[in-house]
Design a protein around this motif. Structure first.
Motif, PDB file in Angstrom:
ATOM      1  N   GLY A 180       0.826  -1.194   0.000  1.00  0.00           N
ATOM      2  CA  GLY A 180       0.000   0.000   0.000  1.00  0.00           C
ATOM      3  C   GLY A 180       0.866   1.251   0.000  1.00  0.00           C
ATOM      4  N   SER A 181       0.230   2.416  -0.034  1.00  0.00           N
ATOM      5  CA  SER A 181       0.967   3.674  -0.106  1.00  0.00           C
ATOM      6  C   SER A 181       1.963   3.791   1.044  1.00  0.00           C
ATOM      7  CB  SER A 181      -0.009   4.847  -0.064  1.00  0.00           C
ATOM      8  OG  SER A 181      -0.807   4.877  -1.232  1.00  0.00           O
ATOM      9  N   TYR A 182       3.155   4.288   0.732  1.00  0.00           N
ATOM     10  CA  TYR A 182       4.200   4.442   1.728  1.00  0.00           C
ATOM     11  C   TYR A 182       3.998   5.695   2.571  1.00  0.00           C
ATOM     12  CZ  TYR A 182       7.053   0.918  -0.695  1.00  0.00           C
ATOM     13  OH  TYR A 182       7.538  -0.235  -1.243  1.00  0.00           O
ATOM     14  N   GLN A 183       3.421   6.750   1.976  1.00  0.00           N
ATOM     15  CA  GLN A 183       3.318   8.008   2.691  1.00  0.00           C
ATOM     16  C   GLN A 183       2.217   8.866   2.075  1.00  0.00           C
ATOM     17  OE1 GLN A 183       6.990  10.239   2.783  1.00  0.00           O
ATOM     18  NE2 GLN A 183       6.280  11.602   4.403  1.00  0.00           N
ATOM     19  N   PHE A 184       1.641   9.738   2.914  1.00  0.00           N
ATOM     20  CA  PHE A 184       0.643  10.702   2.465  1.00  0.00           C
ATOM     21  C   PHE A 184       1.130  12.113   2.792  1.00  0.00           C
ATOM     22  CE2 PHE A 184      -2.087   7.043   3.881  1.00  0.00           C
ATOM     23  CZ  PHE A 184      -2.498   6.655   2.623  1.00  0.00           C
ATOM     24  N   VAL A 185       0.645  13.076   2.021  1.00  0.00           N
ATOM     25  CA  VAL A 185       0.885  14.478   2.341  1.00  0.00           C
ATOM     26  C   VAL A 185      -0.349  15.264   1.919  1.00  0.00           C
ATOM     27  CG1 VAL A 185       2.049  14.985   0.137  1.00  0.00           C
ATOM     28  CG2 VAL A 185       2.509  16.397   2.150  1.00  0.00           C
ATOM     29  N   GLU A 186      -0.730  16.257   2.701  1.00  0.00           N
ATOM     30  CA  GLU A 186      -1.930  17.044   2.437  1.00  0.00           C
ATOM     31  C   GLU A 186      -1.552  18.392   1.846  1.00  0.00           C
ATOM     32  OE1 GLU A 186      -5.945  18.578   4.835  1.00  0.00           O
ATOM     33  OE2 GLU A 186      -4.083  18.189   5.928  1.00  0.00           O
ATOM     34  N   ASP A 187      -2.271  18.819   0.805  1.00  0.00           N
ATOM     35  CA  ASP A 187      -1.996  20.127   0.226  1.00  0.00           C
ATOM     36  C   ASP A 187      -2.908  21.190   0.843  1.00  0.00           C
ATOM     37  OD1 ASP A 187      -4.476  19.974  -1.124  1.00  0.00           O
ATOM     38  OD2 ASP A 187      -3.565  19.126  -2.917  1.00  0.00           O
ATOM     39  N   ARG A 188      -2.792  22.413   0.365  1.00  0.00           N
ATOM     40  CA  ARG A 188      -3.484  23.542   0.990  1.00  0.00           C
ATOM     41  C   ARG A 188      -4.995  23.479   0.840  1.00  0.00           C
ATOM     42  NH1 ARG A 188       0.443  28.531  -1.050  1.00  0.00           N
ATOM     43  NH2 ARG A 188       2.267  27.960   0.224  1.00  0.00           N
ATOM     44  N   THR A 189      -5.480  22.768  -0.148  1.00  0.00           N
ATOM     45  CA  THR A 189      -6.925  22.696  -0.371  1.00  0.00           C
ATOM     46  C   THR A 189      -7.534  21.404   0.171  1.00  0.00           C
ATOM     47  OG1 THR A 189      -6.591  21.770  -2.589  1.00  0.00           O
ATOM     48  CG2 THR A 189      -6.756  24.168  -2.405  1.00  0.00           C
ATOM     49  N   GLY A 190      -6.770  20.647   0.950  1.00  0.00           N
ATOM     50  CA  GLY A 190      -7.293  19.427   1.558  1.00  0.00           C
ATOM     51  C   GLY A 190      -7.147  18.182   0.719  1.00  0.00           C
ATOM     52  N   GLY A 191      -6.458  18.278  -0.423  1.00  0.00           N
ATOM     53  CA  GLY A 191      -6.191  17.084  -1.224  1.00  0.00           C
ATOM     54  C   GLY A 191      -5.123  16.218  -0.575  1.00  0.00           C
ATOM     55  N   ILE A 192      -5.255  14.904  -0.735  1.00  0.00           N
ATOM     56  CA  ILE A 192      -4.291  13.961  -0.178  1.00  0.00           C
ATOM     57  C   ILE A 192      -3.480  13.364  -1.312  1.00  0.00           C
ATOM     58  CG2 ILE A 192      -3.962  11.878   1.194  1.00  0.00           C
ATOM     59  CD1 ILE A 192      -5.221  14.171   2.761  1.00  0.00           C
ATOM     60  N   TRP A 193      -2.175  13.616  -1.302  1.00  0.00           N
ATOM     61  CA  TRP A 193      -1.269  13.016  -2.280  1.00  0.00           C
ATOM     62  C   TRP A 193      -0.765  11.687  -1.737  1.00  0.00           C
ATOM     63  CZ3 TRP A 193      -0.262  15.094  -7.064  1.00  0.00           C
ATOM     64  CH2 TRP A 193      -0.703  16.404  -7.288  1.00  0.00           C
ATOM     65  N   PHE A 194      -0.634  10.703  -2.640  1.00  0.00           N
ATOM     66  CA  PHE A 194      -0.187   9.381  -2.224  1.00  0.00           C
ATOM     67  C   PHE A 194       0.571   8.715  -3.362  1.00  0.00           C
ATOM     68  CE2 PHE A 194      -4.354   9.008  -4.081  1.00  0.00           C
ATOM     69  CZ  PHE A 194      -4.358   7.826  -4.803  1.00  0.00           C
TER      70      PHE A 194
END
Length: 448
Positions: A28-42
């Motif tokens: 599964g995804s190793y890490q997540f990061v949230e951007d300024r508009t609440g989107g989750i990058w994975f």
């Protein structure tokens, strides 16, 4: 036991990074990061992409230019550009606001984690490929573990570690770079841990050292301090903004895969083998949020600005979310194929409530958990489980196949063709493909 578990994890990671990409597929995804508009990058390893889960539930994938790049760690800079590690390709990638991807090769080693400073420069950990317990000085200068930095002109700077290899990297509220180091024991000896500061000009300052230690998981705290865990000593340490350290002994059996701080300074963690999320409050009390056990283990972790806890699992590509209301939500991410679509909406990405789904499948989940423990596939009366072992386990291990969740197994089985060719295994016939798709959709599909 904790020491052995951590070292096994580290050795396994090093072995994976040192082998061809097709031999060590991501989970599964190793890490997540949230951007300024609440989107989750994975990260999407099998889809060879970095992707964004939007607040409306849509997903947009950005395919990487290098095949089998194995994207892992992620970080956003002040301009909204996404930096990421390509473990398999040995590169650091940057996704610009215009959707263009730039790659920076990291010669003589394997990148592991990336973090971005206040200048927008990307720092990353790098293993040499020789993480086998041999002396640090036995490697030539260009082929040892290090921390790298990519400046605003795109130039690469290398800072070899004074000893051992870096296990985590983070910036505190004063924009200082901190690194945890693992120094493997020689001749069967116990490992040693280090906590170090690293300046922009490559000067290392050891702030603390321990025996029988393997520190990792540096995480930023709301007050500008940091926290990190030590599996070998079974300790959690909070590093205050003024540099003071406060360590607490964790309950026996506590295992921390990743750490993330909540808005109130409490720490969430993954790694529990009972599929649960762990939490350490400001008083140091450790608790677990009960969740139906599914045989999997929680992995990547993020606490959003709104207070939701987003997490992945080892064998599950979907993205899980614990909302502030206490409700568990699963975002179903079709990582296998997107049918050439730039965005995936209704059907490709949807929401499933854990409680309702698992309550309806309690008996099936119990049987699957037993199958996972035994490593045996469900017999269908036609011997298809033997076909799985003959034609599918060359690409995936049995545990991963038993736990993987798909709404449609067709793309995944189709993708296996490339890996079968690499292993010299005869390709599936159309009849075998249809038979396996029917088998997996019936017994191991998400919708049953």
């Amino acid at each position: 036991m904790q020491t052995q578990r951590f070292l096994l994890t580290a050795i396994t990671l090093a072995a994976c990074l040192a082998t061809p990409a097709w031999a060590c597929r991501p989970f599964g995804s190793y890490q997540f990061v949230e951007d300024r508009t609440g989107g989750i990058w994975f990260t999407e390893g099998d889809n060879n992409a970095v992707s964004r889960l939007a607040p409306d539930g849509s997903v947009k994938a950005y395919k990487l230019p290098t095949r089998a790049a194995e994207p892992s760690s992620l970080a956003l800079d002040g301009k909204g550009q996404l930096w990421f590690v390509e473990m398999g390709a040995g590169r650091i990638g940057r996704l610009g606001k215009n959707g263009r991807i730039t790659e920076y090769p990291t010669p003589n080693g394997h990148p592991g984690q990336v973090a971005v400073d206040e200048r927008g420069e990307a720092w990353f950990t790098q293993m040499s490929g020789h993480e086998n317990g041999s002396a640090h000085g036995e490697h030539d200068h260009a082929n040892i573990a290090k921390v790298g930095r990519i400046d605003r002109q795109g130039r690469m700077h290398d800072y070899p570690t004074p000893e051992g290899w870096p296990t985590s990297l983070a910036f505190d509220g004063r924009h200082q770079a901190w690194v945890t180091l693992l120094v493997p024991g020689r001749d069967g000896g116990k490992p040693q841990g280090r906590l170090a500061r690293l300046s922009r000009d490559g000067q290392w300052q050891i702030a603390a050292a321990w025996d029988n230690s393997c520190p990792s998981n540096l995480a930023r705290l709301p007050d500008g301090g940091l926290a990190f865990s030590d599996h070998c000593r079974n300790v959690l340490t909070r590093l205050a903004p003024d540099g003071r350290q406060q360590a607490q002994k964790l309950p026996a059996g506590t295992y921390i895969q990743q750490l993330a701080a909540g808005r109130d300074g409490s720490l969430w963690f993954t790694g529990d083998e009972k599929s649960r999320l762990g939490r350490i409050d400001l008083s140091g009390r450790v608790s677990y949020l009960e969740r139906p056990e599914n045989g999997d283990q929680t992995m990547a972790l993020l606490v959003t600005r709104q207070g939701d806890v987003v997490f992945s699992e080892f064998y599950n590509y979907n993205i899980n979310r614990l909302k502030q209301s206490g409700e568990y939500v699963e975002h179903l991410i079709n990582v296998d194929e997107r049918h050439q679509a730039q965005e995936a909406r209704e059907g490709e990405v949807c929401y499933v409530q854990f409680g309702a789904r698992i309550a309806a499948k309690a008996e099936m989940d119990a049987k699957r958990a037993e199958e996972v423990r035994n490593g045996r596939f469900k017999p269908d009366g036609q011997g298809t489980e033997k076909l799985v072992e003959q034609k599918c386990l060359t690409c995936h291990d049995s545990r991963r196949l038993l736990l993987s969740r798909r709404s449609d197994w067709t793309p995944s089985l189709t993708r296996m063709h490339d890996y079968r060719n690499l292993r010299g295994v005869q390709a599936l016939s159309p009849e075998e493909t249809q038979r396996l798709v029917r088998y997996f959709n019936t017994y191991y599909g998400l919708i049953q």
